[in-house]
Design a protein around this motif. Structure first.
Motif, PDB file in Angstrom:
ATOM      1  N   LYS A 561       0.825  -1.216   0.000  1.00 25.67           N
ATOM      2  CA  LYS A 561       0.000   0.000   0.000  1.00 25.67           C
ATOM      3  C   LYS A 561       0.857   1.262   0.000  1.00 25.67           C
ATOM      4  N   GLN A 565       0.497   3.876  -2.976  1.00 28.53           N
ATOM      5  CA  GLN A 565       0.142   5.274  -2.753  1.00 28.53           C
ATOM      6  C   GLN A 565       1.181   6.211  -3.367  1.00 28.53           C
ATOM      7  N   TYR A 568       0.694   6.184  -7.064  1.00 29.91           N
ATOM      8  CA  TYR A 568      -0.542   6.913  -7.388  1.00 29.91           C
ATOM      9  C   TYR A 568      -0.281   8.417  -7.436  1.00 29.91           C
ATOM     10  N   ARG A 584      -4.253   2.300  -7.784  1.00 26.76           N
ATOM     11  CA  ARG A 584      -5.441   2.088  -6.938  1.00 26.76           C
ATOM     12  C   ARG A 584      -5.888   0.636  -7.001  1.00 26.76           C
ATOM     13  N   ALA A 588      -6.291  -2.052  -4.036  1.00 27.00           N
ATOM     14  CA  ALA A 588      -7.489  -2.878  -3.819  1.00 27.00           C
ATOM     15  C   ALA A 588      -7.100  -4.334  -3.608  1.00 27.00           C
ATOM     16  N   HIS A 603     -11.239   1.308  -3.320  1.00 26.84           N
ATOM     17  CA  HIS A 603     -10.079   1.464  -4.223  1.00 26.84           C
ATOM     18  C   HIS A 603     -10.455   1.092  -5.655  1.00 26.84           C
ATOM     19  N   GLN A 606     -12.420   3.897  -7.234  1.00 23.51           N
ATOM     20  CA  GLN A 606     -11.544   5.010  -7.605  1.00 23.51           C
ATOM     21  C   GLN A 606     -10.741   4.667  -8.864  1.00 23.51           C
TER      22      GLN A 606
END
Length: 753
Positions: A561, A565, A568, A584, A588, A603, A606
């Motif tokens: 994660k 992030q 992203y 994203r 997920a 997620h 998005q």
């Protein structure tokens, strides 16, 4: 027909012989993989894997294939037995046969062989030590071949590169290689080095395997690689490895220079007794000039053998003309022999030998040599043959040429003296260009829908050949994996960060296919740092996203994660909503792994919105499929069905077979939970056909597991057993960590009757 010692390679050869026989009987050419693919509905890539002996066909496929190839009913029974024995061998009883061939007679080592023969084979490791070039490896391999019959469960061989200019092989990497040789798939190899060592010892327990560990640096490198009781390790090293002798019960054997008479015998063996006897004085001068070092004597003998018209007196004169040779400085003397053989080469071969010294990989192939030298591949192949005849390289595997550390060091030394820095730099750049383009070409064969963001602009070098199909692409990646990973470090060391990032991009698909997630993470970590130095936001974002995927696959959801992030945010800064969407989606997946379904849906939604902004229907479909699965986990089956059906429509319209297979599997899951078992079975079987066409064994196994659950709900126990047996066979083929659970599931079914 089958022999008693059937294995996977024999199975492949048997299929190839059936194919040839059918062509002879019909009077037509052999059926091509594409023609067989049309008749069976399987991919020509997976058919190539079956015929090459790299993949074990499931029982039903094997039976159909041999019938298509004209096997008689009686032959079909024998062939089925052959396949079953190959499967048993793959189930953890692989018998590796890795000892390199020995092409020359062992001279002057009778005392050492007798000492080795006197050592009990059921005790501690044997350490053969001595100076570089003294013949430790030759002695170890001759003895290993001599005693191989005492170790019926296999023989392993590994060059630990203890004194390689690029550094010794770390124990963790060595264990990775040994476990692979024992049939452990990349996905099953633990990340922790201690855990790898434990698995290695577990696999060898109660087996008799000979392990030859060549060119060790020190005791610390060797100790984790020592096998358990019942097996035998034979270690060679320039050092005496006193720590192994003191703490691990190793039996030492020191190898010295040849005696004068034995050195003469070695020359007689290579040059012919009559020629040596005619010029005994010249022979003595050669022996003295070479310092009685076997490697130097072999190089000199190669020149004499290749030039039978040369007198040994002339050869001796050239050797002693430099004035550097003394009888007591063998390591210095060997340079004289090397320089003498080097001068015999044509100018083009001299240049390639020098440039090869800076190549960091374990061995050379003709395309790589061509890239280094700026040559065409056929010319490079002829030069490699010339170098092998001069004993400056050794063809230790067909088409793969290795260079002794002393010769590599000599090549580097003369290259620094002769070749301008700009020429050496250009050779490195050509090498990396070749590897980047070759990896990229193979990757696009494996995944044609992949955006070629990691390929350099322009046409690939002439040294690059695009693989014919998926099987050929994976075979190339597996053969060159160590070279590719080593080249990553070379690119970074030489400041070629763009090539480092492109190379990391080019190998991810193959690493994913093999489940080599640790190598994936290591490569992408290098790529992230290279992209940061380049200041390339898009490249940084891609590698962060890749790190997220790798960490998810290893169950490290927190790291996944964090990288997801970071990727992203970088994609958004770079103005790439599709890239941000993939991050994203990876996040997920991390939440899915943790069972946090609501967060996973958030997620995925998005990701879906970002894919829509990017007008990326393939991405939209995959996000919809994921969201549908997560809704099913929360019991919202109507919405789950709608999401997955919408995803399937998009994927069919875009011709995305990988996505189609995944979504058909998801629809099977949703239909099962709705209680429509007939519809679920139909969807699962459609998914299996897609995955089989792509040669995706892990997805096939996953879907077969779920198909079995649905069949179990219908009460068709035999169909359940067949599905779960196929799933287990597929997982065993790739060495998947789910093998134990699959066996337990099948055993539980059998226990129910």
């Amino acid at each position: 027909m089958p022999t008693e010692d059937a294995d996977l390679s024999e199975l492949g050869e048997t299929l190839r012989e059936l194919r040839r026989r059918q062509a002879r009987r019909s009077g037509e050419r052999q059926l091509s993989y594409r023609e067989l693919a049309e008749r069976t509905g399987w991919s020509h890539g997976i058919l190539g894997e079956y015929f090459s002996g790299r993949v074990l066909p499931p029982t039903d496929r094997f039976d159909l294939l041999v019938r298509l190839l004209g096997a008689s009913p009686a032959e079909q029974g024998a062939l089925a037995t052959l396949r079953d024995r190959a499967e048993e061998s793959r189930r953890g009883n692989r018998r590796p046969r890795e000892l390199p061939a020995i092409g020359s007679v062992l001279v002057g080592r009778d005392a050492e062989m007798s000492a080795l023969d006197a050592m009990p084979a059921d005790r501690g490791p044997v350490v053969i030590s001595g100076m570089a070039g003294v013949g430790k490896t030759t002695l170890a391999l001759h003895w290993a071949h001599r005693i191989a019959g005492r170790f019926p469960d296999g023989q392993l061989h590994l060059d630990l590169r203890g004194f390689h200019s690029e550094g010794a092989m770390p124990p963790g990497e060595a264990l990775n290689t040994l476990l692979s040789s024992l049939g452990v798939g990349a996905a099953r190899i633990p990340q922790d080095a201690d855990a790898r060592a434990g698995l290695y010892r577990t696999l060898l327990r109660d087996r008799r395997v000979l392990v030859v560990l060549d060119n060790a640096a020190d005791a610390e490198q060797v100790r984790p690689l020592l096998p358990p009781a019942g097996c035998l390790a034979v270690v060679t090293s320039r050092g005496q490895l006193t720590g192994l002798v003191v703490n691990d019960g190793a039996r030492p054997l020191s190898v010295d220079l040849l005696g004068v008479e034995d050195a003469r015998r070695l020359l007689a063996e290579r040059l012919g007794a009559a020629r040596v006897e005619r010029e005994t004085g010249a022979v003595d001068r050669i022996v003295e000039a070479c310092g009685r070092l076997p490697l130097a004597l072999a190089v000199v003998a190669a020149r004499g053998a290749l030039n039978p018209g040369f007198s040994l007196a002339d050869i001796a004169g050239e050797l002693t003309a430099s004035g550097t040779a003394t009888a007591t400085a063998a390591l210095a003397d060997v340079r004289t022999a090397f320089s003498w053989s080097y001068r015999l080469l044509h100018a083009e071969a001299q240049r390639l030998f020098r440039l090869a010294g800076q190549y960091p990989g374990p061995d050379l192939t003709a395309p790589i040599a061509a890239a280094l030298g700026g040559l065409d591949v056929m010319r490079a192949a002829r030069i490699l043959d010339e170098l092998a005849r001069a004993r400056l390289v050794v063809e230790h595997r067909p088409g793969r040429f290795a260079c002794h550390d002393l010769l590599r060091a000599y090549a580097q030394e003369i290259s620094r003296t002769i070749d301008p820095e700009a020429d050496r730099r250009a050779a490195t750049e050509r090498l990396l260009d070749h590897l980047v383009h070759a990896a990229g070409a193979a990757t696009l064969v494996l995944d044609p829908l992949r955006k070629p963001i990691g390929l350099p602009a322009g046409d690939p070098p002439a040294t690059v050949t695009r693989p014919a199909d998926e099987a050929a692409a994976m075979a190339w990646f597996r053969a060159e994996q160590r070279v590719l990973l080593t080249a990553l470090d070379l690119a970074v060391r030489t400041g070629l960060d763009r090539r480092a990032w492109q190379l990391a991009w080019g190998i991810v698909v193959a690493l994913e296919r093999d489940g080599a997630w640790q190598d994936w993470i290591a490569a992408q970590a290098v790529a992230v740092r290279a992209a940061e130095r380049l200041g390339d936001l898009g490249a940084q974002a891609f590698s962060r996203r890749s790190l997220a995927v790798g960490h998810v696959r290893l169950g490290r959801t927190a790291e996944a994660k964090a990288h997801g992030q970071a990727g992203y945010e970088l994609f958004l800064r770079a103005g790439d909503p599709a890239g941000a969407a993939v991050c994203r989606h990876a996040m997920a997946f991390a939440c899915e792994t943790e069972g946090r379904w609501a967060d996973a849906i958030a997620h995925a939604e998005q990701a879906l919105e970002l894919f829509r902004q990017a007008d990326d229907p393939i991405g939209q479909a995959r996000a919809l499929n994921s969201a549908g699965l997560y809704r099913a986990e929360l019991g919202d089956l109507g919405a789950a069905l709608a999401d997955c059906e919408q995803a399937l429509r998009l994927q069919l319209a875009m011709n995305d077979p990988g996505g189609v297979g995944s979504t058909l599997d998801s629809l099977g899951t949703v239909q099962h939970r709705l209680g429509d078992h007939r519809a679920a079975i139909g969807r699962y079987r459609e998914a299996l056909a897609v995955f089989a066409q792509a040669g995706d064994r892990i997805s096939q196994a996953d879907t077969l597991g779920r198909l079995g659950e649905t069949l179990l709900a219908t009460g068709d126990i035999e169909a359940v057993r067949d599905a779960w047996r196929q799933a287990l066979a597929l997982l065993e083929e790739v060495g998947h960590p789910g093998v134990a659970a699959a066996r337990a599931r099948l055993a539980g079914l059998d226990a129910q009757g």
